[in-house]
Design a protein around this motif. Structure first.
Motif, mmCIF file in Angstrom:
data_model
loop_
_atom_site.group_PDB
_atom_site.id
_atom_site.type_symbol
_atom_site.label_atom_id
_atom_site.label_comp_id
_atom_site.label_asym_id
_atom_site.label_seq_id
_atom_site.Cartn_x
_atom_site.Cartn_y
_atom_site.Cartn_z
ATOM 1 N N ASN A 100 0.842 -1.192 0.000
ATOM 2 C CA ASN A 100 0.000 0.000 0.000
ATOM 3 C C ASN A 100 0.880 1.245 0.000
ATOM 4 N N VAL A 101 0.246 2.384 -0.110
ATOM 5 C CA VAL A 101 0.978 3.655 -0.205
ATOM 6 C C VAL A 101 1.787 3.925 1.056
ATOM 7 N N GLY A 102 1.193 3.685 2.213
ATOM 8 C CA GLY A 102 1.886 3.949 3.466
ATOM 9 C C GLY A 102 3.169 3.152 3.582
ATOM 10 N N GLN A 103 3.140 1.901 3.172
ATOM 11 C CA GLN A 103 4.341 1.065 3.219
ATOM 12 C C GLN A 103 5.384 1.538 2.209
ATOM 13 N N LYS A 104 4.962 2.081 1.097
ATOM 14 C CA LYS A 104 5.912 2.642 0.128
ATOM 15 C C LYS A 104 6.599 3.881 0.704
ATOM 16 N N PHE A 105 5.829 4.709 1.393
ATOM 17 C CA PHE A 105 6.427 5.865 2.070
ATOM 18 C C PHE A 105 7.427 5.398 3.140
ATOM 19 N N MET A 106 7.036 4.357 3.875
ATOM 20 C CA MET A 106 7.910 3.833 4.923
ATOM 21 C C MET A 106 9.211 3.297 4.335
ATOM 22 N N LEU A 107 9.133 2.579 3.220
ATOM 23 C CA LEU A 107 10.338 2.064 2.550
ATOM 24 C C LEU A 107 11.265 3.194 2.140
ATOM 25 N N GLU A 108 10.685 4.251 1.601
ATOM 26 C CA GLU A 108 11.495 5.395 1.177
ATOM 27 C C GLU A 108 12.266 5.969 2.362
ATOM 28 N N ALA A 109 11.563 6.138 3.483
ATOM 29 C CA ALA A 109 12.199 6.696 4.683
ATOM 30 C C ALA A 109 13.325 5.798 5.186
ATOM 31 N N VAL A 139 6.282 8.927 8.826
ATOM 32 C CA VAL A 139 5.009 8.629 8.182
ATOM 33 C C VAL A 139 4.093 7.953 9.203
ATOM 34 N N THR A 140 2.821 8.301 9.126
ATOM 35 C CA THR A 140 1.801 7.645 9.938
ATOM 36 C C THR A 140 0.988 6.742 9.025
ATOM 37 N N LEU A 141 0.967 5.460 9.351
ATOM 38 C CA LEU A 141 0.199 4.490 8.569
ATOM 39 C C LEU A 141 -1.257 4.487 9.019
ATOM 40 N N LYS A 142 -2.149 4.166 8.109
ATOM 41 C CA LYS A 142 -3.581 4.244 8.388
ATOM 42 C C LYS A 142 -4.160 2.868 8.687
ATOM 43 N N TYR A 143 -5.377 2.872 9.240
ATOM 44 C CA TYR A 143 -6.031 1.607 9.588
ATOM 45 C C TYR A 143 -6.232 0.726 8.361
ATOM 46 N N ASP A 144 -6.584 1.339 7.217
ATOM 47 C CA ASP A 144 -6.825 0.524 6.026
ATOM 48 C C ASP A 144 -5.529 0.050 5.373
ATOM 49 N N GLU A 145 -4.385 0.374 5.992
ATOM 50 C CA GLU A 145 -3.102 -0.148 5.508
ATOM 51 C C GLU A 145 -2.592 -1.293 6.377
ATOM 52 N N CYS A 146 -3.471 -1.813 7.219
ATOM 53 C CA CYS A 146 -3.152 -3.004 8.006
ATOM 54 C C CYS A 146 -3.164 -4.215 7.089
ATOM 55 N N GLU A 147 -2.061 -4.969 7.057
ATOM 56 C CA GLU A 147 -1.930 -6.095 6.134
ATOM 57 C C GLU A 147 -1.721 -7.429 6.853
ATOM 58 N N ARG A 148 -1.813 -7.445 8.199
ATOM 59 C CA ARG A 148 -1.551 -8.680 8.937
ATOM 60 C C ARG A 148 -2.575 -9.752 8.591
ATOM 61 N N SER A 149 -3.835 -9.385 8.646
ATOM 62 C CA SER A 149 -4.926 -10.314 8.317
ATOM 63 C C SER A 149 -6.211 -9.512 8.268
ATOM 64 N N PRO A 150 -7.268 -10.050 7.620
ATOM 65 C CA PRO A 150 -8.552 -9.352 7.624
ATOM 66 C C PRO A 150 -9.060 -9.081 9.040
ATOM 67 N N LEU A 151 -8.838 -10.037 9.965
ATOM 68 C CA LEU A 151 -9.281 -9.856 11.337
ATOM 69 C C LEU A 151 -8.497 -8.730 12.022
ATOM 70 N N ALA A 152 -7.178 -8.683 11.787
ATOM 71 C CA ALA A 152 -6.355 -7.635 12.396
ATOM 72 C C ALA A 152 -6.824 -6.260 11.931
ATOM 73 N N TYR A 153 -7.124 -6.139 10.638
ATOM 74 C CA TYR A 153 -7.601 -4.865 10.109
ATOM 75 C C TYR A 153 -8.941 -4.483 10.719
ATOM 76 N N GLU A 154 -9.862 -5.466 10.751
ATOM 77 C CA GLU A 154 -11.203 -5.187 11.256
ATOM 78 C C GLU A 154 -11.180 -4.809 12.737
ATOM 79 N N SER A 155 -10.362 -5.508 13.523
ATOM 80 C CA SER A 155 -10.298 -5.231 14.959
ATOM 81 C C SER A 155 -9.598 -3.901 15.237
ATOM 82 N N ALA A 156 -8.542 -3.578 14.458
ATOM 83 C CA ALA A 156 -7.845 -2.297 14.635
ATOM 84 C C ALA A 156 -8.798 -1.131 14.358
ATOM 85 N N LYS A 157 -9.693 -1.340 13.409
ATOM 86 C CA LYS A 157 -10.628 -0.285 13.030
ATOM 87 C C LYS A 157 -11.778 -0.156 14.025
ATOM 88 N N ARG A 158 -12.255 -1.299 14.555
ATOM 89 C CA ARG A 158 -13.456 -1.289 15.369
ATOM 90 C C ARG A 158 -13.206 -1.175 16.870
#
Length: 458
Positions: free
Chosen positions: A238-247, A438-457
């Motif tokens: 995702n975009v956030g991870q690309k920014f992180m790689l650059e840094a 860089v600050t990564l966003k909730y929708d840039e969570c890539e661990r698992s669908p559950l990790a993303y859903e729980s981080a958001k909710r």
């Protein structure tokens, strides 16, 4: 009207010089606070250090007069140690011998005496109890930054014309004057305010789905150089991870400090380790000597000295998240990775045996000068501003320091999303050419669908 600020023990343990933070108002320290500070004076953590510093401050003030009568403070107020009000009213069910209750008793006694009293405490329950007694209370911040939602993220969405976007791809730069920022609140476009090393998503203003990624170098916006790198086979998703790689890939002599904030599952630790290992093991050009990984919650309020084993064996349980990430990096084949657990563990252990990776408690960084290391401070949201300053000032020539953490998962009793060291460093280093963040966003969570859903909710 002059106020009387009554300080809880935790405020002085958090910042001994808090005594001088209240201008021309009076400051009161209940005698029970001195007893609690005395109990910390031999403590080997930062709390003990702060208790001893507080003792020195009070000892110097004592030379100006009697503390129980009041001594002058530089701001114009007075400081006194309060010994009275033992008969002041508190609820009968409260234990008057408990320090928190005694502090509230002093507050109530001073209030009945006609003083405009404010209890200053970092203990939420203490402030709640004060409220039940109709005593005004507030938190104390050493170095307060804005609310988390308003803090610097290191990234911004901007807009430009289709022609200028095409020109960016051809000429490898775009001028700031050719960019527009859209404000949802004002529903209008304006010139963007950019900080050095801030990342940009540049949208085609006629078709916002057409984008380019860039970084502001202080004069103009330039394309990312490392967004498509795949350290140890780990590709950004995702975009956030690309920014992180650059840094992370920018050279240490240009950008020695990287700050990455974001929720769980956004691969902050994974990419920090992956790039470090890539630099040391595969590029093998002597740029970095080793990777040093530290976690602040190992010895902040816990004493590891009584645990059996060597230093590495003592801190090993705290480093399990690091081992989990290394298991992914030493074997990129997801289907085969966990078929032979012993072989996988041996591969990870080899990195430590060969001293490619070292793990340490943050407390052991004091007084050092760290040269040509790849340093990762995991869970940096549990650092205080004082501690993060001490760590950053340890960085010597050729060292890359990466601070990573989630400001919404703070375990330190005295810290929150506005007072922790990670957010403090991010705000204070905003715009420095030596820092990329860089600050990564909730929708840039890539661990698992559950990790993303729980981080958001949750």
């Amino acid at each position: 009207m002059k106020k009387t600020y009554v300080l809880d023990t935790n405020v002085i343990l958090y910042l001994p010089s808090a005594i001088f933070s209240f201008g021309d108002n009076d400051v009161v320290i209940p005698e029970v606070v001195l007893e609690e500070l005395d109990a910390f004076k031999k403590d080997k953590t930062d709390l003990g250090s702060n208790a001893r510093q507080a003792a020195r401050i009070l000892d110097n003030l004592r030379k100006k007069g009697k503390l129980n009568k009041g001594v002058d403070l530089p701001g114009g107020g007075k400081l006194r140690v309060e010994m009275n009000h033992l008969d002041a009213e508190i609820p009968k069910v409260w234990n008057s011998h408990k320090a928190d209750n005694r502090i509230i008793q002093v507050c109530n006694g001073l209030k009945k005496q006609g003083e405009d009293v404010v209890l200053v405490s970092k203990d939420i329950f203490e402030r709640i109890k004060a409220d039940t007694m109709d005593i005004e209370s507030e938190d104390f911040y050493e170095k307060m930054v804005p609310e988390y939602e308003s803090q610097y993220t290191g990234r911004i969405d901007v807009y430009t014309s289709p022609e200028k976007l095409d020109e960016f791809y051809q000429k490898k730069c775009i001028e700031v004057k050719d960019l527009l920022y859209y404000s949802n609140e004002l529903d209008e476009y304006s010139a963007p305010e950019l900080f050095v090393n801030e990342f940009l998503i540049i949208h085609n203003i006629l078709n916002p789905k057409k984008t380019a990624l860039g970084r502001f170098d202080g004069k103009k916006v330039v394309p990312l150089l490392f967004k498509d790198m795949t350290p140890l086979g780990i590709a950004p998703r995702n975009v956030g991870q690309k920014f992180m790689l650059e840094a992370l890939y920018l050279e240490a002599d240009k950008v020695p400090l990287v700050i990455v904030k974001g929720p769980a599952g956004t691969a902050k630790t994974l990419f920090s380790l992956a790039v470090g290992l890539q630099k040391i093991m595969e590029e093998n050009n002597g740029q970095y000597r080793k990777i040093l990984v530290c976690r602040p919650n190992i010895t902040m309020d816990e004493e590891i000295g009584f645990l059996p084993g060597t230093e590495q064996e003592k801190i090993s349980p705290f480093m399990r998240p690091i081992f989990d990430n290394l298991q992914i990096l030493v074997d990129s084949d997801e289907k085969e990775r966990y078929k032979n657990e012993k072989e996988l563990d041996d591969k990870v252990r080899e990195l430590f045996d060969r001293k490619i990776i070292n793990t340490e408690a943050v407390a052991y960084l004091r007084g050092r000068s760290i040269v040509k290391n790849w340093v990762i401070i995991d869970e940096a949201q549990n650092l205080s501003p004082k501690q993060v300053k001490a760590i950053i000032t340890r960085v010597g020539e050729g060292t890359k320091l990466i601070l990573i953490g989630d400001p919404e998962q703070i375990d330190h009793a005295f810290l929150d999303s506005r007072s922790n060291g990670l957010c403090y460093a991010a705000e204070k280093m905003k715009g420095s050419e030596l820092c990329c963040q860089v600050t990564l966003k909730y929708d840039e969570c890539e661990r698992s669908p559950l990790a993303y859903e729980s981080a958001k909710r949750l």
